[in-house]
Write a protein that holds these residues in place. Structure first.
Motif, short mmCIF file in Angstrom:
data_model
loop_
_atom_site.label_atom_id
_atom_site.label_comp_id
_atom_site.label_asym_id
_atom_site.label_seq_id
_atom_site.Cartn_x
_atom_site.Cartn_y
_atom_site.Cartn_z
N GLY A 194 8.76 -0.14 -5.26
CA GLY A 194 8.40 -1.47 -5.71
C GLY A 194 9.65 -2.25 -6.06
N PHE A 196 9.83 -3.78 -8.81
CA PHE A 196 9.96 -3.22 -10.16
C PHE A 196 9.52 -1.77 -10.08
CE2 PHE A 196 9.10 -7.76 -10.72
CZ PHE A 196 10.20 -8.11 -11.48
N THR A 202 7.14 -3.48 -14.72
CA THR A 202 6.16 -3.83 -13.69
C THR A 202 5.02 -4.61 -14.33
OG1 THR A 202 6.71 -1.77 -12.59
CG2 THR A 202 4.74 -2.90 -11.81
N HIS A 206 5.60 -8.41 -12.89
CA HIS A 206 5.18 -8.49 -11.49
C HIS A 206 4.67 -9.88 -11.11
CE1 HIS A 206 3.44 -7.32 -7.61
NE2 HIS A 206 4.38 -6.41 -7.65
N GLU A 210 4.48 -12.87 -7.53
CA GLU A 210 3.27 -13.58 -7.06
C GLU A 210 3.45 -15.09 -7.22
OE1 GLU A 210 0.52 -11.38 -9.53
OE2 GLU A 210 1.49 -9.63 -8.62
N GLU A 216 6.56 -8.37 -1.08
CA GLU A 216 7.27 -7.12 -1.36
C GLU A 216 7.01 -6.13 -0.23
OE1 GLU A 216 5.34 -5.82 -4.91
OE2 GLU A 216 7.06 -4.72 -5.63
#
Lengths: 411, 102
Positions: A194, A196, A202, A206, A210, A216
């Motif tokens: 990821g 993160f 995360t 995160h 978005e 990603e």
């Protein structure tokens, strides 16, 4: 007269020269620092150059200006360290030492990946971890008409692990401000699972991906790049197409480390993580990006290490036991675009969490949370770097080891 | 959180990585591999042993390091642990997955 030699006059080496010139008796010790280049770069500034936030003069100064008087500054290429003989071969002379500090850092090695440093290098494939790469990318972005921008990490470990993410966030703002965000697709490609990778970060962050429409792509281990098709391939056959690739190539320790037989697989120097003494020789110490420590490769880490290493060099000279004290402390601002930033403060064992910094419960900086104040902190840091950090001046209220105060840590 | 793997109660992260390498046994590794639809062979174990050695020495894991180790080449590494080789092999080895700082 005894000799202390520092290899590398970057952030770590310059800090150590400053610390030690105040602490060592000038009658007993001669300090020499070696670096083939005369320029000292403010490396965090390489992130801002491509977006015309910083100018060249912000990131580039004469190294000499930041070294204390009485320290010999030698601008020669380092050829080899002969650890068993306490001797170093430079381009034009040999140096002998009683104590050696390795601060040769890390550099990018784009030639490690087939097709990375090829005909599209600095045309549609760029790095921003070198001054040259960062300036070339700035010129490219000024005229770019849009398309698919891929921000990519080749493999870990890399210097400043958050820089690629910051680059993606700043790119989003940059294209918005230019009124062309709708013409640019941004993808973040990582070999990890990821953008993160830690649970708290995360959960807290995160949304940034978005909100900024950054796609990603995870678990991508690059094998090669096809320059004609502008496609990256990974070992499992996955493809990522790009119009503009901004990559962080493999990071390796200096080749002199490999030649001297002092490095691991990536030419980083195996170093005791609490004392900063190398595992190979008792009179050789290592600091900053050059070490293999499981800490982030970052200027703040080097700064905290320098305070502990200075004490340990003095203990070593006096024949006393070294302090096993360095805890992997890192403190990093992360630009998120639109005049905001995050701050993280963590160490070997404590992952970044929310809280306040440096004054518990007060701040004014907030941890793991976007704020304008954090952005101002990041901008102020350039002044702190040139005027305090490289000169080895202690930064008030920020201790070398991490404090748990002011952090929301679950029991 | 706690999980029972190979009749042993162990502490794991939300993603299923062992919290404490000392709780690892070969049986646990085999069981995690099964969950990932991997049948362990000698070749698999060679990689796992290499990763565990690196972990004990506190050395960072990288694909380049694996390439240089001579234990396995990258293509084989992918075919042994399809999907995300480092992510899956570290879970079987009972060591933390490779991470960044956030």
């Amino acid at each position: 007269m005894k000799n202390l030699v520092i290899l590398g006059a970057g952030t770590s080496g310059t800090m150590m020269a400053n610390h030690l010139s105040h602490k060592l008796s000038k009658d007993d010790w001669k300090i020499t620092i070696v670096d083939q280049y005369k320029t000292h770069y403010y490396q965090p500034g390489f992130l801002f150059l491509p977006f015309d936030i910083y100018k060249k003069k912000d990131v580039k100064k004469k190294g000499e200006k930041y070294l204390p008087k009485g320290v010999r500054y030698v601008n020669q290429k380092i050829d080899q360290i002969f650890a068993e003989e306490n001797k170093i071969k430079l381009e034009h002379e040999y140096l002998e030492y009683d104590i050696l500090i390795i601060a040769t850092g890390t550099k990018i090695a784009p030639e490690e990946i087939e097709g990375m440093k090829d005909k599209e290098w600095h045309k549609s494939i760029f790095d921003f971890y070198t001054y040259e790469g960062s300036v070339a990318l700035r010129d490219k972005l000024r005229n770019w008409q849009g398309g698919k921008l891929v921000v990519h990490i080749t493999e870990m470990p890399i210097k400043c692990p958050v820089a690629p993410l910051e680059f993606a966030f700043l790119a989003d703002s940059y294209f918005k401000n230019k009124g062309m965000r709708d013409k640019v697709e941004i993808e973040f490609v990582t070999p990890l699972d990821g953008a993160f990778t830690k649970p708290k970060a995360t959960a807290a962050l995160h949304y940034l991906l978005e909100d900024k429409h950054i796609k990603e792509i995870t678990d991508f281990n690059i094998e090669r790049i096809d320059n004609n098709k502008k496609i990256m391939y990974d070992y499992s056959g996955k493809e990522v197409k790009f119009d503009l690739l901004v990559t962080v190539p493999t990071n390796l320790g200096d080749e002199v480390i490999e030649k001297s037989g002092l490095g691991d697989d990536m030419n980083f120097v195996p170093t005791h993580k609490g004392t900063l003494q190398t595992k190979a020789n008792k009179n050789i110490f290592a600091i900053g990006d050059a070490t293999n420590l499981p800490a982030s490769k970052a200027g703040s880490v080097a700064h905290f290490e320098a305070e502990i290493l200075t004490e340990n060099i003095l203990l070593y000279i006096n024949g006393k036991e070294l302090k096993d004290e360095f805890d992997g402390h890192a403190n990093c601002f992360i630009e998120t675009g639109n005049g905001k930033a995050l701050l993280i403060d963590f160490n070997y064992t404590q992952e970044p969490v929310e809280g306040t910094f440096p004054f518990p419960g007060v701040g004014p900086l907030s941890l793991l949370k976007e704020s304008r104040m954090n952005h101002m902190g990041k901008m102020a840091f350039k002044w702190i770097y040139w005027n305090m950090l490289v000169k080895g001046i202690h930064i008030p209220f920020v201790s070398a080891t991490m404090t748990k105060k002011g952090k929301k840590i679950e029991a | 959180m706690q999980k029972i793997i190979a009749n042993t109660t162990v502490e794991v992260t939300e993603q299923g990585y062992l919290e404490d390498f000392n709780q690892w046994t070969k049986e646990i590794g085999t069981e995690i591999a099964k969950e990932k639809e991997i049948e362990m062979t000698d070749e698999h174990w060679k990689v796992i042993t290499y990763l565990q050695e690196k972990h004990k020495n506190e050395e960072a894991l990288s694909v380049r390091g694996i390439k240089k180790s001579g234990v396995v080449n990258i293509k084989e590494f992918y075919s042994l642990f399809p999907g995300g080789p480092l992510k899956i092999s570290t879970m079987i080895a009972g060591i933390p997955k490779p991470k960044s700082c956030i």
